[in-house]
Design a protein around this motif. Sequence first.
Motif, PDB file in Angstrom:
ATOM      1  N   GLU A 186       0.838  -1.198   0.000  1.00  0.00           N
ATOM      2  CA  GLU A 186       0.000   0.000   0.000  1.00  0.00           C
ATOM      3  C   GLU A 186       0.874   1.250   0.000  1.00  0.00           C
ATOM      4  O   GLU A 186       0.637   2.202   0.739  1.00  0.00           O
ATOM      5  CB  GLU A 186      -0.915  -0.012   1.242  1.00  0.00           C
ATOM      6  CG  GLU A 186      -1.845  -1.205   1.325  1.00  0.00           C
ATOM      7  CD  GLU A 186      -2.929  -1.188   0.249  1.00  0.00           C
ATOM      8  OE1 GLU A 186      -3.263  -0.099  -0.249  1.00  0.00           O
ATOM      9  OE2 GLU A 186      -3.444  -2.269  -0.093  1.00  0.00           O
ATOM     10  N   THR A 187       1.915   1.240  -0.839  1.00  0.00           N
ATOM     11  CA  THR A 187       2.854   2.353  -0.882  1.00  0.00           C
ATOM     12  C   THR A 187       3.092   2.782  -2.320  1.00  0.00           C
ATOM     13  O   THR A 187       2.695   2.105  -3.275  1.00  0.00           O
ATOM     14  CB  THR A 187       4.207   1.957  -0.257  1.00  0.00           C
ATOM     15  OG1 THR A 187       4.798   0.923  -1.061  1.00  0.00           O
ATOM     16  CG2 THR A 187       4.037   1.445   1.162  1.00  0.00           C
ATOM     17  N   ASP A 188       3.780   3.924  -2.451  1.00  0.00           N
ATOM     18  CA  ASP A 188       4.111   4.432  -3.784  1.00  0.00           C
ATOM     19  C   ASP A 188       5.094   3.524  -4.513  1.00  0.00           C
ATOM     20  O   ASP A 188       5.312   3.682  -5.713  1.00  0.00           O
ATOM     21  CB  ASP A 188       4.735   5.827  -3.668  1.00  0.00           C
ATOM     22  CG  ASP A 188       3.752   6.833  -3.105  1.00  0.00           C
ATOM     23  OD1 ASP A 188       2.541   6.562  -3.189  1.00  0.00           O
ATOM     24  OD2 ASP A 188       4.192   7.867  -2.567  1.00  0.00           O
ATOM     25  N   ILE A 189       5.706   2.584  -3.778  1.00  0.00           N
ATOM     26  CA  ILE A 189       6.660   1.670  -4.406  1.00  0.00           C
ATOM     27  C   ILE A 189       5.947   0.712  -5.345  1.00  0.00           C
ATOM     28  O   ILE A 189       6.405   0.420  -6.445  1.00  0.00           O
ATOM     29  CB  ILE A 189       7.435   0.888  -3.333  1.00  0.00           C
ATOM     30  CG1 ILE A 189       8.142   1.850  -2.376  1.00  0.00           C
ATOM     31  CG2 ILE A 189       8.432  -0.066  -3.961  1.00  0.00           C
ATOM     32  CD1 ILE A 189       8.663   1.184  -1.125  1.00  0.00           C
ATOM     33  N   PHE A 194       0.806  -1.728  -9.801  1.00  0.00           N
ATOM     34  CA  PHE A 194      -0.598  -2.131  -9.713  1.00  0.00           C
ATOM     35  C   PHE A 194      -1.442  -1.350 -10.723  1.00  0.00           C
ATOM     36  O   PHE A 194      -2.341  -1.919 -11.361  1.00  0.00           O
ATOM     37  CB  PHE A 194      -1.132  -1.891  -8.300  1.00  0.00           C
ATOM     38  CG  PHE A 194      -0.609  -2.853  -7.268  1.00  0.00           C
ATOM     39  CD1 PHE A 194       0.161  -3.943  -7.629  1.00  0.00           C
ATOM     40  CD2 PHE A 194      -0.890  -2.671  -5.917  1.00  0.00           C
ATOM     41  CE1 PHE A 194       0.652  -4.832  -6.682  1.00  0.00           C
ATOM     42  CE2 PHE A 194      -0.404  -3.556  -4.954  1.00  0.00           C
ATOM     43  CZ  PHE A 194       0.361  -4.633  -5.341  1.00  0.00           C
ATOM     44  N   ASP A 195      -1.173  -0.044 -10.856  1.00  0.00           N
ATOM     45  CA  ASP A 195      -1.931   0.765 -11.817  1.00  0.00           C
ATOM     46  C   ASP A 195      -1.776   0.210 -13.232  1.00  0.00           C
ATOM     47  O   ASP A 195      -2.742   0.124 -13.993  1.00  0.00           O
ATOM     48  CB  ASP A 195      -1.448   2.218 -11.781  1.00  0.00           C
ATOM     49  CG  ASP A 195      -1.854   2.939 -10.501  1.00  0.00           C
ATOM     50  OD1 ASP A 195      -2.760   2.440  -9.804  1.00  0.00           O
ATOM     51  OD2 ASP A 195      -1.245   3.978 -10.182  1.00  0.00           O
ATOM     52  N   ALA A 196      -0.531  -0.151 -13.581  1.00  0.00           N
ATOM     53  CA  ALA A 196      -0.285  -0.702 -14.919  1.00  0.00           C
ATOM     54  C   ALA A 196      -1.017  -2.032 -15.102  1.00  0.00           C
ATOM     55  O   ALA A 196      -1.621  -2.285 -16.154  1.00  0.00           O
ATOM     56  CB  ALA A 196       1.211  -0.885 -15.139  1.00  0.00           C
ATOM     57  N   PHE A 247      -1.796  -9.910  -8.075  1.00  0.00           N
ATOM     58  CA  PHE A 247      -1.216  -8.565  -8.177  1.00  0.00           C
ATOM     59  C   PHE A 247       0.095  -8.485  -7.398  1.00  0.00           C
ATOM     60  O   PHE A 247       1.116  -7.987  -7.900  1.00  0.00           O
ATOM     61  CB  PHE A 247      -2.190  -7.527  -7.611  1.00  0.00           C
ATOM     62  CG  PHE A 247      -3.137  -6.948  -8.626  1.00  0.00           C
ATOM     63  CD1 PHE A 247      -2.761  -5.876  -9.413  1.00  0.00           C
ATOM     64  CD2 PHE A 247      -4.413  -7.466  -8.784  1.00  0.00           C
ATOM     65  CE1 PHE A 247      -3.625  -5.333 -10.341  1.00  0.00           C
ATOM     66  CE2 PHE A 247      -5.293  -6.930  -9.713  1.00  0.00           C
ATOM     67  CZ  PHE A 247      -4.907  -5.859 -10.504  1.00  0.00           C
ATOM     68  N   ARG A 248       0.083  -8.963  -6.145  1.00  0.00           N
ATOM     69  CA  ARG A 248       1.254  -8.819  -5.283  1.00  0.00           C
ATOM     70  C   ARG A 248       2.432  -9.664  -5.786  1.00  0.00           C
ATOM     71  O   ARG A 248       3.577  -9.205  -5.802  1.00  0.00           O
ATOM     72  CB  ARG A 248       0.885  -9.204  -3.843  1.00  0.00           C
ATOM     73  CG  ARG A 248      -0.038  -8.213  -3.166  1.00  0.00           C
ATOM     74  CD  ARG A 248      -0.157  -8.467  -1.684  1.00  0.00           C
ATOM     75  NE  ARG A 248      -0.895  -9.662  -1.359  1.00  0.00           N
ATOM     76  CZ  ARG A 248      -2.208  -9.716  -1.129  1.00  0.00           C
ATOM     77  NH1 ARG A 248      -2.935  -8.607  -1.194  1.00  0.00           N
ATOM     78  NH2 ARG A 248      -2.797 -10.849  -0.815  1.00  0.00           N
ATOM     79  N   VAL A 249       2.159 -10.896  -6.191  1.00  0.00           N
ATOM     80  CA  VAL A 249       3.229 -11.778  -6.673  1.00  0.00           C
ATOM     81  C   VAL A 249       3.871 -11.202  -7.935  1.00  0.00           C
ATOM     82  O   VAL A 249       5.095 -11.143  -8.061  1.00  0.00           O
ATOM     83  CB  VAL A 249       2.684 -13.200  -6.942  1.00  0.00           C
ATOM     84  CG1 VAL A 249       3.731 -14.046  -7.648  1.00  0.00           C
ATOM     85  CG2 VAL A 249       2.270 -13.868  -5.642  1.00  0.00           C
ATOM     86  N   ASP A 302       8.865  -1.169 -18.139  1.00  0.00           N
ATOM     87  CA  ASP A 302       8.798   0.278 -18.381  1.00  0.00           C
ATOM     88  C   ASP A 302       8.393   1.024 -17.113  1.00  0.00           C
ATOM     89  O   ASP A 302       8.947   2.080 -16.794  1.00  0.00           O
ATOM     90  CB  ASP A 302       7.798   0.575 -19.500  1.00  0.00           C
ATOM     91  CG  ASP A 302       8.285   0.085 -20.859  1.00  0.00           C
ATOM     92  OD1 ASP A 302       9.511  -0.055 -21.026  1.00  0.00           O
ATOM     93  OD2 ASP A 302       7.441  -0.175 -21.730  1.00  0.00           O
ATOM     94  N   VAL A 303       7.420   0.480 -16.400  1.00  0.00           N
ATOM     95  CA  VAL A 303       6.952   1.115 -15.159  1.00  0.00           C
ATOM     96  C   VAL A 303       8.079   1.125 -14.128  1.00  0.00           C
ATOM     97  O   VAL A 303       8.326   2.131 -13.452  1.00  0.00           O
ATOM     98  CB  VAL A 303       5.726   0.367 -14.594  1.00  0.00           C
ATOM     99  CG1 VAL A 303       5.209   1.058 -13.332  1.00  0.00           C
ATOM    100  CG2 VAL A 303       4.630   0.268 -15.630  1.00  0.00           C
TER     101      VAL A 303
END
Length: 981
Positions: A186-189, A194-196, A247-249, A302-303
């Motif tokens: 739940e961080t900017d890292i 996740f957005d991508a 998502f997390r993996v 790329d992200v």
Amino acid sequence: MLGNWSFGDYFKKEAIAWAWELVIEVWKFPPQRIYATIYQPDKSKNDPAERDEEAWSLWAEKFRSVGLDPDIHIVNGNKKDNFWMMGETGPCGPCTEVHVDLRPGPRETDLETQKSGRALVNGSDARCIEIWNNVFIQYNANPDGTFTPLPAQHVDTGMGFERVTSIIQGTKGLTDFQNAKISNYETDIFRPIFDALEKMSGKKYGSTLPGNTGSAGILPASSGSDETRRLEAGAPGAEQIALDIAFRVIADHIRTLSFAIADGIQPGNNDRNYVLRRILRRAVRYGRTLGFHQPFFYKLVDVLAETMGEVFPEIRTKQKIVQETIQREEEAFNKTLDEGIEVFNRVLSRRNQLRVETEKIYSLVEKLRKGFGLLASNQGALKDFIAANAADFSLLISCTTDLSHQDFAKFFGNEVFDLQGAARRLGRVSPTVSELAFEDDGPARSNFRDLLDQLDFTLGLIHFQIEQFPGRASFVLYDTYGFPLDLTELMARERGLIVDKKNFERLMGEQRARARSAQKKEVISLSQIETTAPTKFLGYEKSETQATVLEVVSLKGKAVVILDASVCYAEMGGQLGDEGVLSTKEDVYSTWSIVDTQKSGNTWLHILESREARKRSLENIALILGDQQRPEISDAELDRTPIVGSQLHVSVRKRRRIAIERHHTVTHLLHWALHEIVSPELSQKGSFVGPEKLTFDFNSAPLTPEQIIQVERLVNKRILKNESVSWTEVAHADVKNRKDVMQFFGDKYGDTVRVVQIGGSAHKLDGYSMELCGGTHTRATGEIGLFRIVSEAAVAAGVRRIEAVAGLSAYDLANQQLQLIRSIAGKINSPVGELEKKVEALLAHQKELEKSLKSAQQREAAGSAKDLVVKAETINGIPAIIANLGANDGDTLQAIADSLKSQFKGVVVLGGAAPQSGGAVTLIASVSADFTAKVQAGKIIQTIAPIVGGKGGGKPDNARGGGKDAGKLDEALAKVKTLLG
């Protein structure tokens, strides 16, 4: 993890002060929630060294400065938690850590809460976590168990970057611990990744967890919530939980892979390379959960480059390499992933089927065992018992019929066959099979009991198999479909199963043993060689020399001669071994051809020609000398070999050697050119250097036609410059860290190495191409002559191979291609200069003809389809068209079947045997969706194809097969009618 080292520059005082300054004064963590640990040995467990009083005093001063009690906020830890050792001996020392209490409540906790928080430190409660660690390396552990202070004391500092960011963001800048939602994810890292993924998949990340355990790094605001219990029950949130895990993996794995590849590690089959391949394949499999069936993973690079490039610049400079590497691996695994998943599901289906059938068999066995135990001892009792239970005996046999499919033995082992055999042997004691019936006596009862026991034992083995995901199936997934074991374990765990690792490891061991056995054959044969003295190789500067014979042995039917010195190069480093000649001055017939040169250790093995080839050689010598009076060559002469201790003249076949040297030197130029044109990160994976050609294997995406042209042109430009080629022997230590000297880190080098350089000043190690190499080379690039690339293709996942030729081989290739062009131009009546236009015109004309032909075929097929619809019949309520269309090929039959799909609803089975295909039979079956529940096209073809001596299959709605016996086509089609209804 972020870290830094001090090598004697500072120690405990500074390290602890800076930790406090950053955590408390800069980041503003509330000190009431902070705890420090120091080392306190547990002498009852023989913990080493003494309590770290200095660290305690330094921390105590910090806590007192903000009005906190050190006895509450400093926690003692034993060797397990607070003492670092690199091994039984060597540098070591105590640790001090910083822990944070993250339990819900006010920002600044009261005294009682601080006391209770102390109890959570160094425990397993995820609400109190470590964020900082200092290892004070101050001792050397001695072999006798004592500890000696190091002359220079060091500090290894580590800080949990993601933990700190998750706490700061999850508490809204350390202001709200009551409603905190603390998670690394739940961080900017992670959010940009996740957005991508959300944009690519159309799915949303929901921040859910499998259960309220903090296992994903998330700390819920409160425990035991209704939502948690609902999720643990697996009800409405189960799908979202699975999506969030994916998502997390995926986000975690793209970081690991990208950073590792940027650091120069490639996915592969061994050691750390296989770790990367396993991680990638696990992520790709989780991509299926998000609906990805085409390569997607590589797009996330790329992200990552955008978000992490400032702090890890390598990810930007090597972005394309990382992306291409992941894409190649992903595309390769995608080809087998879906097949592997299908096999995995098939194993589960067969497992359930096996469970059902074994339960039936077990019930029957228990029933028979109980009845058998109640038998009276009088004459005829066993016979009456068998007769009374005849139906159960027959049922035993029928229960095993469904277990005959090859899947059972393939996935579960031969125990299933053992079960079938035991069940059938017991089932056949029924009186209906009189020849196998038992006599009513003591031995018969004993035999019957043994059969029951044997069946019971086999059932036990099968039961053990179906309680786990079978190891044999895991091995099939690994060996055939590239599934790492941990991926199979993961998929099994998702279904509540564990993998039978014992059997998996057994099968892996057997495979490794087979591989070792194949390798040992050569070693065993070479073990005959007693000479261990290294052969002195003089072939860099000479093409002939005198040598002493040290040993002669027989190896695979050929004589092998070992000399103290040689000018023949032994095969290694991709370069083929030399051919040559052994001879004496005294006797012209004492001449032996060397057909290959190999090595065993540092000893050169000169392999002589076969007996038959030696006979031809001696006959040619006699012919050349005009020695017509020489007696016929005897067997003794053919078997004669050089005498140990004798002096021989050894020479290399120069023309062949020179051709090899051209190809070897140009291989170095090719390697250099690929770095210049394709990528400086490209690395060699193997090579072959022979007299006719060279091959060069390297990791890369496929080369474009333009890149191939550019590489070939650059190599030829360097050849034309006729630059010097030199070699120098130097200490490996002097060059091992030089990036401009190519060396392969998987290879083992001695203390002295040979550097081959092209360009620059000879022997000065300043050339544009420099490689560690033991092979033979030209003296200048101009000696190579023309260079031509023959082909570029894949040889393994992510590995490409260039085949090329140089010198006369390149000239011959160019001449052959020119003659081919002239020949083609002549056949189509075109000048060579106009050939391309003429071929394009012919192709366009051919395309038009094919289009016209296809239209005509479609019209003919539509007409035939209409005729067939009129002849349709209904069999057991199913509309059917079953027809022998005579001399028509498979494409025509398929076109007619396709045309019928829009005109007819039911079952279509067509057969034909075209003369142009040698009379081979083609069978086509099509079943409308309305009838696939009753009859399947694939099963129809599987049943009738063997009648015409062939096979086939397909899907429920469409299938195809064939055979060789056209005479039985009508019989096969007649069989279809019996399959309907």
